[in-house]
Design a protein around this motif. Structure first.
Motif, PDB file in Angstrom:
ATOM      1  N   THR A  68      36.507  48.177  42.014  1.00  0.00           N
ATOM      2  CA  THR A  68      35.620  47.178  42.038  1.00  0.00           C
ATOM      3  C   THR A  68      35.319  46.280  41.973  1.00  0.00           C
ATOM      4  O   THR A  68      36.169  46.134  41.187  1.00  0.00           O
ATOM      5  N   VAL A  69      34.902  45.949  42.397  1.00  0.00           N
ATOM      6  CA  VAL A  69      34.503  44.353  41.556  1.00  0.00           C
ATOM      7  C   VAL A  69      33.465  43.689  41.630  1.00  0.00           C
ATOM      8  O   VAL A  69      32.028  43.759  41.797  1.00  0.00           O
ATOM      9  N   PRO A  70      33.330  44.199  39.838  1.00  0.00           N
ATOM     10  CA  PRO A  70      31.904  43.645  39.513  1.00  0.00           C
ATOM     11  C   PRO A  70      31.353  41.940  39.601  1.00  0.00           C
ATOM     12  O   PRO A  70      32.171  41.281  39.364  1.00  0.00           O
ATOM     13  N   THR A  71      30.482  41.254  39.466  1.00  0.00           N
ATOM     14  CA  THR A  71      29.821  40.096  38.940  1.00  0.00           C
ATOM     15  C   THR A  71      29.494  39.767  37.797  1.00  0.00           C
ATOM     16  O   THR A  71      27.861  40.410  37.557  1.00  0.00           O
ATOM     17  N   LYS A  72      30.066  39.054  37.623  1.00  0.00           N
ATOM     18  CA  LYS A  72      29.901  38.245  35.796  1.00  0.00           C
ATOM     19  C   LYS A  72      29.279  37.047  36.089  1.00  0.00           C
ATOM     20  O   LYS A  72      29.530  36.137  37.011  1.00  0.00           O
ATOM     21  N   ARG A  73      27.819  37.661  35.040  1.00  0.00           N
ATOM     22  CA  ARG A  73      27.262  35.913  35.105  1.00  0.00           C
ATOM     23  C   ARG A  73      27.263  35.402  33.715  1.00  0.00           C
ATOM     24  O   ARG A  73      26.441  36.119  33.288  1.00  0.00           O
ATOM     25  N   LEU A  74      27.516  33.661  33.783  1.00  0.00           N
ATOM     26  CA  LEU A  74      28.335  33.310  32.997  1.00  0.00           C
ATOM     27  C   LEU A  74      26.428  32.406  32.758  1.00  0.00           C
ATOM     28  O   LEU A  74      25.981  31.295  33.954  1.00  0.00           O
TER      29      LEU A  74
END
Length: 379
Positions: A68-74
């Motif tokens: 998978t490719v997760p999207t991290k939010r910082l």
């Protein structure tokens, strides 16, 4: 040797759409037509986070790999959020968990609204040691990370999980229903309630976006379901979205649309859980700058209680109006019910399990709400 199986809609539950991407497939919890009718970035983020979405397989495999490719939010100035969790459920029991540290990242400046995006690599979650027998396997995707699905590999063939005759529960709500601050995707309160009640969950909990949007009502109208619930209120208050004059007709319109597709299904209207900052104080809701400066996320209400006289909404006002609307509609809709959200989490519960950021429940409170909902919903 591992077998690669194409990921198709038949292997997924809880998603209303699958969007092809350059790397794979992106599950959505709202259909494309609904997404096209609103350009709000918060909604786009929330509906693409696959709360309640899971791969559902029947297989003898002892090893399962998912790329998978997760999207991290910082968030600038705030501590990093924990990596999203993948829950492995085998024959109905949680037997494994995994996380991915890499992926795409979006850095958000809460003070200015500016964002910066950085692409990242494909990652692999790997589960081994599964029982060497035919079994039901579910991989619940992170409820709080947009997740592109790239590849599925196993050491034995897989088939879609067969229909076990469980009733489908379609639920819509706010970030609390979405699962904000739950420990993992199978332990959000809707997931827990569904497990306890033996239901198949479709979770349209949309963080910041339970706003009586007509396109969400149409999505619910067009989604096959046996049981339906809508949790209304907190987002409308903390967004300061509408006044009392608009709220009542908007609720009626939302319920009318849902009923077009589900004329006789049990339909439960749930008012907000107890939330002190908005019980008697209108929105909008804002980040607490003093907490942010010390690296913590907290929320505060910025309205004035006196503004209720001009039609501004509070949680108390909304509960009264929802109870009135449901009572009025029940004369022609005997399958409609109302549940006061304070029966799920009330003032006494807050004294024992306070909301850590003044808005969202923690993991223990998600469990409490899920257990109570399973008992009180009447499903």
């Amino acid at each position: 040797m591992l077998i690669t199986t194409p990921i198709t809609a038949g292997l997924l539950r809880g998603a209303l759409d699958l969007e092809p991407t350059e790397r794979g497939l992106l599950p959505h919890r709202l259909p494309a037509r609904a997404r096209a009718q609103c350009a709000d970035g918060q909604l786009a983020m929330a509906e693409s986070q696959p709360s309640g979405v899971r791969l559902a397989l029947r297989t003898r495999a002892t090893t399962v790999e998912l790329d998978t490719v997760p999207t991290k939010r910082l968030y600038t100035g705030a501590p990093p959020r924990p990596d999203g969790v993948y829950d492995l459920i085998v024959d109905g029991r949680l037997t494994g968990q995994a996380t991915l540290g890499d992926g795409d990242t979006i850095t958000i400046d809460l003070a200015t609204g500016a964002t910066q995006t950085r692409p990242g690599p494909v990652g692999t979650v790997r589960f081994t040691g599964l029982p060497d027998r035919d079994k039901d396997v579910e991989i619940w995707l992170p409820h709080n990370e947009t997740t592109e699905l790239v590849a599925l590999r196993t050491d034995a063939p897989v088939a879609p999980l067969p229909d076990r005759g469980r009733r489908v529960w379609l639920h819509h709500g706010s970030s609390i229903s979405h699962g904000s601050d739950a420990a993992s995707p199978s332990t959000t309160w809707p997931a827990l309630a569904a497990s306890l009640a033996g239901l198949e969950l479709i979770n349209l909990g949309l963080g910041g976006s339970a706003l009586l949007d007509p396109f969400t009502a149409r999505a619910m109208r067009d989604t096959p379901a046996d049981l339906i619930s809508v949790k209304i209120g907190i987002n409308i208050v903390n967004a300061d979205l509408m006044r009392l004059r608009a709220f009542g007709p908007a609720v009626h319109g939302f319920l009318d649309t849902v009923r077009e597709g589900h004329p006789a299904a049990p339909l439960l209207v749930v008012s907000p859980i107890y939330c002190p900052i908005h019980e008697d104080t209108p929105g909008p809701c804002a980040f607490d700058p003093s907490a942010l400066s010390s690296g913590r996320l907290r929320f505060r209400a910025t309205g004035d209680p006196a503004e209720r006289a001009a039609g501004k909404l509070t949680l108390g006002v909304i509960r009264d109006e929802l109870a009135r609307i449901v009572e009025q509609r029940r004369a022609e809709d005997p399958n409609l019910r109302y549940l006061d959200g304070r029966e799920l989490y009330g003032e006494a519960d807050h004294a024992e399990l306070p909301l850590p950021d003044e808005l969202h429940p923690d993991a223990a409170t998600h469990r409490l709400i899920g257990e109570r909902f399973a008992k009180l919903a009447g499903f």
